[in-house]
Design an enzyme around this catalytic site. Structure first.
Site, PDB file in Angstrom:
ATOM      1  CG  ASN A  29     -10.182   3.600  -9.070  1.00 34.27           C
ATOM      2  OD1 ASN A  29      -8.987   3.870  -9.034  1.00 34.27           O
ATOM      3  ND2 ASN A  29     -11.082   4.292  -8.386  1.00 34.27           N
ATOM      4  CB  SER A  45     -17.629   6.081 -12.769  1.00 32.10           C
ATOM      5  OG  SER A  45     -17.917   6.679 -11.544  1.00 32.10           O
ATOM      6  N   GLY A  46     -18.627   3.400 -10.864  1.00 33.38           N
ATOM      7  CA  GLY A  46     -19.858   2.934 -10.218  1.00 33.38           C
ATOM      8  C   GLY A  46     -20.516   1.684 -10.785  1.00 33.38           C
ATOM      9  CB  SER A  74     -12.470   5.160 -12.286  1.00 32.30           C
ATOM     10  OG  SER A  74     -12.034   5.688 -11.060  1.00 32.30           O
ATOM     11  CB  SER A  75     -14.576  10.011 -10.203  1.00 27.65           C
ATOM     12  OG  SER A  75     -14.568   9.127  -9.112  1.00 27.65           O
ATOM     13  CG  ASP A  76     -10.294   7.973  -7.737  1.00 24.73           C
ATOM     14  OD1 ASP A  76     -10.332   9.135  -7.284  1.00 24.73           O
ATOM     15  OD2 ASP A  76     -10.787   6.999  -7.159  1.00 24.73           O
ATOM     16  CG  HIS A  95      -7.837   4.646  -5.095  1.00 24.74           C
ATOM     17  ND1 HIS A  95      -7.133   4.995  -3.964  1.00 24.74           N
ATOM     18  CD2 HIS A  95      -9.065   5.228  -4.970  1.00 24.74           C
ATOM     19  CE1 HIS A  95      -7.898   5.761  -3.196  1.00 24.74           C
ATOM     20  NE2 HIS A  95      -9.069   5.910  -3.777  1.00 24.74           N
ATOM     21  CG  HIS A  97     -11.366   3.971   0.040  1.00 29.85           C
ATOM     22  ND1 HIS A  97     -12.321   4.910   0.311  1.00 29.85           N
ATOM     23  CD2 HIS A  97     -10.619   4.499  -0.965  1.00 29.85           C
ATOM     24  CE1 HIS A  97     -12.171   5.964  -0.510  1.00 29.85           C
ATOM     25  NE2 HIS A  97     -11.154   5.731  -1.292  1.00 29.85           N
ATOM     26  CG  ASP A 120      10.262 -10.161   1.622  1.00 29.03           C
ATOM     27  OD1 ASP A 120      11.508 -10.105   1.608  1.00 29.03           O
ATOM     28  OD2 ASP A 120       9.627 -11.076   2.167  1.00 29.03           O
ATOM     29  CG  HIS A 168      -8.423   9.543  -0.342  1.00 35.07           C
ATOM     30  ND1 HIS A 168      -8.218  10.044  -1.613  1.00 35.07           N
ATOM     31  CD2 HIS A 168      -9.292   8.522  -0.484  1.00 35.07           C
ATOM     32  CE1 HIS A 168      -8.953   9.362  -2.464  1.00 35.07           C
ATOM     33  NE2 HIS A 168      -9.612   8.435  -1.821  1.00 35.07           N
ATOM     34  CE1 TYR A 226      11.513 -15.419  -1.198  1.00 40.77           C
ATOM     35  CE2 TYR A 226      10.288 -14.989  -3.202  1.00 40.77           C
ATOM     36  CZ  TYR A 226      10.334 -15.435  -1.892  1.00 40.77           C
ATOM     37  OH  TYR A 226       9.187 -15.893  -1.292  1.00 40.77           O
TER      38      TYR A 226
HETATM   39 ZN   LIG Z   1     -10.634   6.933  -2.888  1.00 36.97          ZN
END
Ligand SMILES: [Zn+2]
Length: 229
Positions: A29, A45-46, A74-76, A95, A97, A120, A168, A226
């Site tokens: 998310n 969510s989902g 989102s549940s987060d 976030h 995975h 960097d 996690h 840079y």
């Molecule tokens: Zn997660």
């Protein structure tokens, strides 16, 4: 619709991590905070990414109350909100995975800084947070945010825009939602390089402090040179 520009940016940030293969199915998310820092736009969510539109994104206040949107956020969300409340310089949170960064998180090991690709973007090893059983049992997502904030007591979130949650996966952030997404992509590349270097023997290869500072500061410091002005 509220915050149309931010909705478009957050949609792009969500799609950026999918384009780079960091996300399977509906994992992951991205969110962004409004310039006045009162409202947050986050992925619902989902909902499958292929079907997601800017209108599907959910707007909440900093306490997590939905201000606009018919889908559940989102549940987060509580983790994202804890980061926005504490890190006033950030404008986006992501976030995922993603496989290599998650492998380091599962091994409960920080990602050592072994080379200039890492330096960097991340000014030192990417830290890992620990959470207690009590943290996990109640208000898990909020406590995940608190664990990150505790771990960053002596770290600057702008010079270290990533963290691994022990057991996690990673969170990244940036000044904008798109920068947070790019940091997620770069973190995954850095995690992959470190994994492969570790397989070859990384103790012999810790990056010298001079190279770490040179590469980070030439891109990010007050006298950065840079890229284009
Ligand atoms: Zn997660």
């Amino acid at each position: 619709m509220l915050l149309e520009n931010l909705r478009a940016e957050v949609l792009e940030a969500n799609l950026e991590v999918v384009r780079h293969g960091l996300v399977l199915y509906t994992f992951g998310n991205a969110s962004g905070i409004s310039p006045d820092r009162r409202l947050v736009v986050i992925k619902p969510s989902g909902v499958p990414y292929e079907k997601m539109t800017a209108a599907d994104l959910v707007i909440t206040d900093l306490d997590g109350n939905v201000v606009e949107g018919s889908l559940r956020p989102s549940s987060d969300l509580p983790t994202h909100l804890a980061l926005y409340r504490q890190f006033e310089s950030i404008g986006g949170v992501v976030h995922t995975h993603s496989a290599y960064a998650t492998a380091w998180a599962q091994a409960r090991r920080e990602i050592p800084c072994l080379g200039t690709t890492h330096a960097d973007y991340f000014h030192g090893p990417v830290p890992v947070t620990e959470m207690s059983d009590a943290d996990v049992e109640k208000d898990y997502e909020l406590n995940t945010g608190h664990a990150i904030v505790r771990r960053f007591e002596k770290l600057n979130p702008i010079s270290m825009p990533a963290v691994l949650i022990s057991g996690h996966a990673p969170f990244t952030w940036g000044r904008t939602p798109m920068e947070a997404a790019r940091h997620a992509v770069i973190l995954e590349e850095v995690a992959k390089l470190a994994y492969r270097s570790a397989a070859l023997q990384y103790e012999a290869a810790q990056l010298e402090r001079s190279l770490l500072d040179k590469h980070f500061l030439r891109k990010n410091g007050p006298s950065a040179y840079y890229g284009q002005k």
